[in-house]
Design a protein around this motif. Structure first.
Motif, mmCIF file in Angstrom:
data_model
loop_
_atom_site.group_PDB
_atom_site.id
_atom_site.type_symbol
_atom_site.label_atom_id
_atom_site.label_comp_id
_atom_site.label_asym_id
_atom_site.label_seq_id
_atom_site.Cartn_x
_atom_site.Cartn_y
_atom_site.Cartn_z
ATOM 1 N N GLY A 12 47.347 42.958 49.748
ATOM 2 C CA GLY A 12 47.092 44.384 49.580
ATOM 3 C C GLY A 12 45.634 44.649 49.263
ATOM 4 N N TYR A 13 45.348 45.931 49.053
ATOM 5 C CA TYR A 13 43.977 46.373 48.803
ATOM 6 C C TYR A 13 43.515 45.907 47.425
ATOM 7 C CZ TYR A 13 44.812 49.045 52.981
ATOM 8 O OH TYR A 13 45.094 49.375 54.260
ATOM 9 N N GLY A 130 46.727 37.819 47.532
ATOM 10 C CA GLY A 130 45.439 37.807 48.214
ATOM 11 C C GLY A 130 45.353 38.879 49.279
ATOM 12 N N ARG A 131 44.752 38.513 50.414
ATOM 13 C CA ARG A 131 44.586 39.475 51.508
ATOM 14 C C ARG A 131 45.243 38.994 52.803
ATOM 15 N NH1 ARG A 131 42.337 40.551 47.524
ATOM 16 N NH2 ARG A 131 40.764 42.129 47.044
ATOM 17 N N ARG A 181 34.712 47.049 49.455
ATOM 18 C CA ARG A 181 35.426 45.777 49.630
ATOM 19 C C ARG A 181 36.615 45.929 50.576
ATOM 20 N NH1 ARG A 181 36.700 44.022 43.852
ATOM 21 N NH2 ARG A 181 37.793 42.340 44.875
ATOM 22 N N ASP A 182 37.355 47.029 50.427
ATOM 23 C CA ASP A 182 38.494 47.252 51.326
ATOM 24 C C ASP A 182 38.012 47.318 52.778
ATOM 25 O OD1 ASP A 182 40.238 47.347 49.231
ATOM 26 O OD2 ASP A 182 40.403 49.527 49.181
ATOM 27 N N HIS A 183 36.858 47.969 52.954
ATOM 28 C CA HIS A 183 36.330 48.115 54.309
ATOM 29 C C HIS A 183 35.976 46.744 54.891
ATOM 30 C CE1 HIS A 183 34.356 50.044 57.691
ATOM 31 N NE2 HIS A 183 33.417 49.132 57.562
ATOM 32 N N ILE A 184 35.255 45.956 54.102
ATOM 33 C CA ILE A 184 34.864 44.614 54.592
ATOM 34 C C ILE A 184 36.111 43.763 54.827
ATOM 35 C CG2 ILE A 184 33.593 42.493 54.064
ATOM 36 C CD1 ILE A 184 31.668 44.169 52.363
ATOM 37 N N ASP A 185 37.044 43.773 53.868
ATOM 38 C CA ASP A 185 38.249 42.938 53.973
ATOM 39 C C ASP A 185 39.108 43.334 55.181
ATOM 40 O OD1 ASP A 185 37.430 41.732 51.629
ATOM 41 O OD2 ASP A 185 38.846 42.808 50.343
#
Ligand code: DC
Length: 226
Positions: A12-13, A130-131, A181-185
């Motif tokens: 998740g975010y 994690g992501r 960070r959300d954008h990069i991830d």
């Protein structure tokens, strides 16, 4: 029917409370808990402490060979060890929060982390957050949860957390860091943050930590875990 240990993948975010839920679930089920983000943070810390030129790809790749990551889980802790040294406090600073997402886009960094994470999951009985856990690390995880919450709720939570840790940042800065960070991830080339097709969506903007734990425990029990 015989019950079995499973893998629980939580993605998740940033600042959705993934680690809170993961830790509680691991405790309730007597499972191991692994914070995969801590590993990326540990790598970022090593690069920072060795003054590595972040634009020099070759140097960064070479440095990876000198990095060993593990966790100290004594007495209910989950502290990251970087080359045997406890760096838990050092990896939670705003400086590392700003540095870590670009570093987590590097293919070789991800390869190293993912390989170690997969090894840690071999015996099952693990909750990892994690992501890319449900999409890349454990695509066959029996239970996948994808967490989200409104940006305002997430920024406030992170803001309060930073205050408690005595590293205060203002709310606007915290929100800007989360959005960045959300954008990069979400937009990186390798293993971007995505909800796996078979993940359950959990929006916790308006529910308590206890309510979300009960929901997740219900989902875990549906998988006949022990
Ligand atoms: O969960 P966290 O905030 O500690 O994660 C730090 C950074 O690491 C996050 O910006 C993205 C990256 N990350 C990742 O790319 N893949 C993971 N499985 C976990 C974290």
């Amino acid at each position: 029917m015989k019950q079995k240990k499973i893998i629980i993948a939580i993605d998740g975010y940033s600042s959705c409370g993934k680690s809170t839920l993961a830790k509680q679930l691991a405790k309730e089920l007597n499972y191991a808990y692994i914070d995969s983000g801590a590993m990326y943070r540990g790598i970022a810390l090593y690069f920072l402490e060795h003054n590595l030129d972040m634009n020099n790809h070759d140097l960064l790749i070479d440095a990876l060979q000198h990095i060993s990551l593990s966790f100290d889980t004594a007495n209910g802790k989950n502290d990251l060890l970087l080359n045997g040294v406890n760096v838990e406090a050092k990896i939670r600073t705003p400086q590392i929060a700003n540095l870590v997402s670009p570093i987590a886009t590097i293919a070789e960094v991800r390869e190293k982390a993912v390989h170690q994470q997969q090894e840690m999951g071999k015996l099952k009985g693990i909750v990892m957050d994690g992501r890319d856990i449900g999409t890349t690390v454990f695509p066959d995880a029996e239970l996948k949860i994808f967490m989200t919450a409104s940006i305002a709720v997430r920024a406030k939570r992170r803001f309060l957390e930073m205050q408690q840790k005595n590293t205060p940042q203002n709310l606007v800065e915290v929100e800007a860091n989360l959005i960045q960070r959300d954008h990069i991830d979400s937009n990186r080339e390798i293993s971007p943050l995505r909800q796996a097709a078979d993940a359950i969506l959990l929006d916790n903007s308006d529910i308590t930590a206890e309510e979300q734990l009960q929901l997740a425990l219900g989902w875990a029990h549906e998988k006949k875990v022990w």
